[in-house]
Design a protein around this motif. Sequence first.
Motif, mmCIF file in Angstrom:
data_model
loop_
_atom_site.group_PDB
_atom_site.id
_atom_site.type_symbol
_atom_site.label_atom_id
_atom_site.label_comp_id
_atom_site.label_asym_id
_atom_site.label_seq_id
_atom_site.Cartn_x
_atom_site.Cartn_y
_atom_site.Cartn_z
ATOM 1 N N TRP A 1 -50.473 -20.041 21.038
ATOM 2 C CA TRP A 1 -51.971 -20.268 20.449
ATOM 3 C C TRP A 1 -52.823 -21.217 20.868
ATOM 4 C CZ3 TRP A 1 -54.053 -24.289 17.379
ATOM 5 C CH2 TRP A 1 -55.136 -24.127 16.921
ATOM 6 N N LEU A 2 -52.355 -22.385 21.432
ATOM 7 C CA LEU A 2 -53.242 -23.204 21.979
ATOM 8 C C LEU A 2 -53.797 -22.630 23.509
ATOM 9 C CD1 LEU A 2 -51.317 -26.573 21.577
ATOM 10 C CD2 LEU A 2 -53.227 -26.048 20.466
ATOM 11 N N PHE A 3 -53.158 -22.089 24.043
ATOM 12 C CA PHE A 3 -53.555 -21.822 25.465
ATOM 13 C C PHE A 3 -54.017 -20.121 25.703
ATOM 14 C CE2 PHE A 3 -50.811 -25.273 26.413
ATOM 15 C CZ PHE A 3 -51.706 -26.088 26.898
ATOM 16 N N ASP A 4 -54.367 -19.694 24.395
ATOM 17 C CA ASP A 4 -54.872 -18.321 24.249
ATOM 18 C C ASP A 4 -54.067 -17.330 25.059
ATOM 19 O OD1 ASP A 4 -56.666 -16.158 23.571
ATOM 20 O OD2 ASP A 4 -57.755 -16.684 25.490
ATOM 21 N N SER A 5 -52.864 -17.346 24.616
ATOM 22 C CA SER A 5 -51.735 -16.305 24.925
ATOM 23 C C SER A 5 -52.257 -14.735 25.252
ATOM 24 C CB SER A 5 -50.393 -16.362 24.425
ATOM 25 O OG SER A 5 -50.620 -15.616 23.198
ATOM 26 N N THR A 6 -51.587 -14.043 26.252
ATOM 27 C CA THR A 6 -51.673 -12.573 26.171
ATOM 28 C C THR A 6 -51.261 -12.062 24.779
ATOM 29 O OG1 THR A 6 -51.118 -12.598 28.238
ATOM 30 C CG2 THR A 6 -50.787 -10.561 27.063
ATOM 31 N N THR A 7 -50.210 -12.468 24.135
ATOM 32 C CA THR A 7 -49.821 -12.022 22.883
ATOM 33 C C THR A 7 -50.954 -12.230 21.805
ATOM 34 O OG1 THR A 7 -47.311 -12.686 23.484
ATOM 35 C CG2 THR A 7 -48.032 -12.252 21.044
ATOM 36 N N ASN A 8 -51.479 -13.492 21.653
ATOM 37 C CA ASN A 8 -52.346 -13.253 20.642
ATOM 38 C C ASN A 8 -53.481 -12.664 21.015
ATOM 39 O OD1 ASN A 8 -50.948 -15.354 19.071
ATOM 40 N ND2 ASN A 8 -51.719 -17.136 20.110
ATOM 41 N N GLN A 9 -54.084 -12.563 22.303
ATOM 42 C CA GLN A 9 -55.229 -11.723 22.696
ATOM 43 C C GLN A 9 -55.086 -10.249 22.060
ATOM 44 O OE1 GLN A 9 -56.743 -11.654 26.641
ATOM 45 N NE2 GLN A 9 -58.826 -11.347 25.770
ATOM 46 N N ILE A 10 -53.785 -9.748 22.477
ATOM 47 C CA ILE A 10 -53.537 -8.519 22.161
ATOM 48 C C ILE A 10 -53.471 -8.450 20.390
ATOM 49 C CG2 ILE A 10 -51.560 -6.784 22.096
ATOM 50 C CD1 ILE A 10 -51.344 -7.508 24.971
ATOM 51 N N PHE A 11 -52.708 -9.032 19.934
ATOM 52 C CA PHE A 11 -52.907 -9.153 18.300
ATOM 53 C C PHE A 11 -54.124 -9.123 17.815
ATOM 54 C CE2 PHE A 11 -48.376 -11.309 17.518
ATOM 55 C CZ PHE A 11 -47.778 -10.112 18.056
ATOM 56 N N ALA A 12 -55.111 -9.807 18.302
ATOM 57 C CA ALA A 12 -56.484 -9.945 17.874
ATOM 58 C C ALA A 12 -57.392 -8.623 18.101
ATOM 59 C CB ALA A 12 -57.162 -11.324 18.260
ATOM 60 N N ALA A 13 -57.149 -8.171 19.345
ATOM 61 C CA ALA A 13 -58.122 -6.944 19.898
ATOM 62 C C ALA A 13 -57.447 -5.628 19.782
ATOM 63 C CB ALA A 13 -58.450 -7.393 21.071
ATOM 64 N N THR A 14 -56.233 -5.315 19.543
ATOM 65 C CA THR A 14 -55.833 -4.088 19.518
ATOM 66 C C THR A 14 -55.920 -3.167 18.355
ATOM 67 O OG1 THR A 14 -53.978 -2.504 20.186
ATOM 68 C CG2 THR A 14 -53.238 -4.386 18.841
ATOM 69 N N ARG A 15 -55.948 -2.032 18.473
ATOM 70 C CA ARG A 15 -56.228 -1.124 17.197
ATOM 71 C C ARG A 15 -54.918 0.056 17.268
ATOM 72 N NH1 ARG A 15 -61.151 -0.009 19.561
ATOM 73 N NH2 ARG A 15 -60.465 2.002 20.109
ATOM 74 N N LEU A 16 -53.991 -0.335 18.322
ATOM 75 C CA LEU A 16 -52.756 0.318 18.564
ATOM 76 C C LEU A 16 -51.551 -0.039 17.754
ATOM 77 C CD1 LEU A 16 -52.770 0.830 22.211
ATOM 78 C CD2 LEU A 16 -53.171 2.615 20.856
ATOM 79 N N PRO A 17 -50.662 0.680 17.427
ATOM 80 C CA PRO A 17 -49.359 0.054 16.710
ATOM 81 C C PRO A 17 -48.652 -0.652 17.784
ATOM 82 C CG PRO A 17 -49.700 2.428 16.353
ATOM 83 C CD PRO A 17 -50.605 2.224 17.371
ATOM 84 N N LEU A 18 -47.978 -1.720 17.284
ATOM 85 C CA LEU A 18 -47.276 -2.657 18.232
ATOM 86 C C LEU A 18 -45.659 -2.809 17.975
ATOM 87 C CD1 LEU A 18 -49.821 -5.576 18.175
ATOM 88 C CD2 LEU A 18 -49.656 -4.026 20.087
ATOM 89 N N LEU A 19 -44.941 -2.643 18.772
ATOM 90 C CA LEU A 19 -43.627 -3.056 18.567
ATOM 91 C C LEU A 19 -43.360 -4.406 19.471
ATOM 92 C CD1 LEU A 19 -40.765 -2.569 17.386
ATOM 93 C CD2 LEU A 19 -40.343 -0.894 19.625
ATOM 94 N N VAL A 20 -43.120 -5.280 18.782
ATOM 95 C CA VAL A 20 -42.958 -6.636 19.247
ATOM 96 C C VAL A 20 -41.525 -7.452 19.164
ATOM 97 C CG1 VAL A 20 -44.075 -8.981 19.573
ATOM 98 C CG2 VAL A 20 -45.553 -7.083 18.728
ATOM 99 N N MET A 21 -41.057 -7.918 20.346
ATOM 100 C CA MET A 21 -39.498 -8.485 20.209
ATOM 101 C C MET A 21 -39.974 -9.871 20.724
ATOM 102 S SD MET A 21 -36.726 -8.130 19.360
ATOM 103 C CE MET A 21 -34.928 -8.704 19.744
ATOM 104 N N HIS A 22 -39.479 -10.997 19.955
ATOM 105 C CA HIS A 22 -39.660 -12.318 20.528
ATOM 106 C C HIS A 22 -38.224 -13.037 20.441
ATOM 107 C CE1 HIS A 22 -40.528 -14.513 16.697
ATOM 108 N NE2 HIS A 22 -41.134 -13.401 16.485
#
Length: 56
Positions: free
Chosen positions: A35-56
Amino acid sequence: MPGEHAGAHILRRADEVHASGLVMGAYRFGMVLEWLFDSTTNQIFAATRLPLLVMH
């Protein structure tokens, strides 16, 4: 594109190939650091309209 954030690049490519969803890993370095470093994950969560399947 040079200088393009990885999240923006992934979403642009998904749009170009008419993807119907994304499957991705998330929070490799922990949620707070990402979150602090503007990750790829956060950017995709904020900008996509596509369904996501996420594993962490």
